[in-house]
Scaffold this motif. Structure first.
Motif, PDB file in Angstrom:
ATOM      1  N   CYS A  53      45.627  28.038  46.224  1.00  0.00           N
ATOM      2  CA  CYS A  53      45.351  28.344  47.625  1.00  0.00           C
ATOM      3  C   CYS A  53      44.074  29.175  47.711  1.00  0.00           C
ATOM      4  N   GLY A  54      42.983  28.546  48.156  1.00  0.00           N
ATOM      5  CA  GLY A  54      41.696  29.241  48.184  1.00  0.00           C
ATOM      6  C   GLY A  54      41.703  30.493  49.027  1.00  0.00           C
ATOM      7  N   GLY A  55      42.528  30.522  50.078  1.00  0.00           N
ATOM      8  CA  GLY A  55      42.576  31.688  50.952  1.00  0.00           C
ATOM      9  C   GLY A  55      43.492  32.785  50.470  1.00  0.00           C
ATOM     10  N   LEU A  56      44.163  32.579  49.326  1.00  0.00           N
ATOM     11  CA  LEU A  56      45.053  33.596  48.770  1.00  0.00           C
ATOM     12  C   LEU A  56      45.357  33.269  47.314  1.00  0.00           C
ATOM     13  N   PHE A  57      44.581  33.860  46.428  1.00  0.00           N
ATOM     14  CA  PHE A  57      44.907  33.744  45.011  1.00  0.00           C
ATOM     15  C   PHE A  57      44.411  34.983  44.287  1.00  0.00           C
ATOM     16  N   GLY A  58      44.994  35.198  43.111  1.00  0.00           N
ATOM     17  CA  GLY A  58      44.613  36.353  42.312  1.00  0.00           C
ATOM     18  C   GLY A  58      44.275  35.929  40.902  1.00  0.00           C
ATOM     19  N   ILE A  59      43.364  36.653  40.296  1.00  0.00           N
ATOM     20  CA  ILE A  59      42.965  36.362  38.923  1.00  0.00           C
ATOM     21  C   ILE A  59      42.412  37.632  38.296  1.00  0.00           C
ATOM     22  N   ARG A  60      42.644  37.796  37.006  1.00  0.00           N
ATOM     23  CA  ARG A  60      42.013  38.904  36.297  1.00  0.00           C
ATOM     24  C   ARG A  60      40.510  38.640  36.194  1.00  0.00           C
ATOM     25  N   ARG A  61      39.747  39.676  36.353  1.00  0.00           N
ATOM     26  CA  ARG A  61      38.290  39.507  36.292  1.00  0.00           C
ATOM     27  C   ARG A  61      37.872  38.963  34.931  1.00  0.00           C
ATOM     28  N   SER A  62      38.499  39.435  33.860  1.00  0.00           N
ATOM     29  CA  SER A  62      38.162  38.965  32.516  1.00  0.00           C
ATOM     30  C   SER A  62      38.441  37.466  32.374  1.00  0.00           C
ATOM     31  N   THR A  63      39.514  36.990  33.004  1.00  0.00           N
ATOM     32  CA  THR A  63      39.821  35.559  32.961  1.00  0.00           C
ATOM     33  C   THR A  63      38.806  34.765  33.775  1.00  0.00           C
ATOM     34  N   ALA A  64      38.439  35.284  34.944  1.00  0.00           N
ATOM     35  CA  ALA A  64      37.455  34.605  35.777  1.00  0.00           C
ATOM     36  C   ALA A  64      36.111  34.489  35.065  1.00  0.00           C
ATOM     37  N   VAL A  65      35.709  35.545  34.373  1.00  0.00           N
ATOM     38  CA  VAL A  65      34.438  35.522  33.643  1.00  0.00           C
ATOM     39  C   VAL A  65      34.531  34.569  32.457  1.00  0.00           C
TER      40      VAL A  65
END
Length: 326
Positions: A167-179
């Motif tokens: 869900c683009g309008g509501l999701f969470g991710i660790r910054r380290s995972t995103a990088v």
């Protein structure tokens, strides 16, 4: 597995990232929902201004006293994917929560996002469609009736990992995972970037699950308020996604091959509506025809992966050393 990067003393434990393009008239309610968070850890709000031409700064000004909020400019390229990448690069916390400007987060969204990202590297939230009239006047109480949230955390629920939905309008991710995954692909300017991220995460070994307790009241636009051009672009973006990841025949929109004849069926339905009014609204028929046409045109345009736009994974994630070509 607990998050491996706890916040230093005094630093925010979570960053809320909100990409915005001309959202000055709607962002106030979303920010009010963040002011009213219950039992939230220390968090910051990063508003990413993606080529806005309205008074976004004026809309945010009243919230500087109640939120740790700042605006980051992202004018180099249009699209939520690029803006979200800029937000990732600007975030100070390890835990990231992505929201859209025109929705309303539940009162425990920040708390439950923090709890979830302590245990999972990524999750998708749940959206509750709400008629747009419920948002008029900026009444947070009305939005909260649809999305009350829960003080009790629960495990995210599994979903089909062959075609995971984020869900683009509501999701969470660790910054380290995103990088690690290099953020989002900015070659998706008209949608599809959220599911592209979910697919790449899944293929990298992550599971994208859905939290039932982290919700937004999602602004459901009335029929006819979304332009035919936007529907056409949405179909085109889905074609790009299917071709990029070999998903033709595997997504709900393309399964069974019926989508090929959908533009003709929509035209037939429109002709029938002339003879027998009331069976379908004009706005619904236009939406159906233009979305299906965009998908078909995209299938033709992207007949082979080599014809796809060049991937722009990670574009904007780090400050460019030279001006980006648009």
């Amino acid at each position: 597995m607990r998050s491996p990067h706890p916040a230093p003393d005094g630093a925010p434990e979570l960053s809320v990232i909100i990409p915005v393009h001309d959202g000055a008239d709607v962002i106030g309610l979303q920010l009010a929902s963040l002011v009213a968070q219950i039992d939230a850890p220390r968090f910051e709000v990063v508003v990413v201004d993606n080529r806005s031409s309205d008074d976004l700064a004026g809309a945010i000004e009243p919230f500087h006293e109640t939120l740790d909020i700042r605006v980051v400019a992202a004018p180099e390229r249009p699209g939520a994917a690029y803006a979200r990448n800029v937000g990732i690069g600007a975030a100070h916390a390890e835990h990231l929560l992505f929201l859209d400007a025109d929705d309303s987060a539940d009162p425990y969204a920040v708390l439950n996002t923090h709890r979830t990202l302590e245990r999972r590297p990524v999750f998708s939230g749940s959206a509750v469609p709400v008629p747009t009239e419920a948002f008029e006047g900026g009444d947070l109480g009305t939005a909260r009736r649809f999305s009350p949230g829960s003080p009790t955390w629960s495990e995210p629920l599994p979903q089909d990992q062959a075609y995971p939905i984020l869900c683009g309008g509501l999701f969470g991710i660790r910054r380290s995972t995103a990088v690690e995954i290099n953020g989002m692909d900015a070659s998706f300017p008209w949608g599809g970037e959220d599911n592209d991220l979910a697919i790449r995460l899944t293929r990298a070994g992550y599971r994208v699950e859905v939290s039932p307790v982290i919700t937004i009241a999602y602004r459901q636009r009335p029929p006819g308020s979304v332009s035919a051009r936007a529907h056409l672009r949405a179909g085109f973006a889905h074609a790009q996604l299917c071709t990029r990841h070999g998903l033709w025949g595997r997504t709900p929109s393309t399964r069974g091959g019926r989508w090929i004849l959908e533009p003709a069926r929509a035209l037939a339905a429109a002709a029938l509506a002339v003879v027998r009014p009331g069976r379908a609204s004009r706005a619904d028929l236009v939406s159906r025809f233009t979305t299906a046409s965009g998908l078909l045109l995209g299938r033709i345009r992207f007949a082979a992966p080599a014809l796809l736009p060049r991937p722009l994974i990670g574009c904007g994630l780090r400050p460019p050393t030279a001006p980006e070509r648009i």
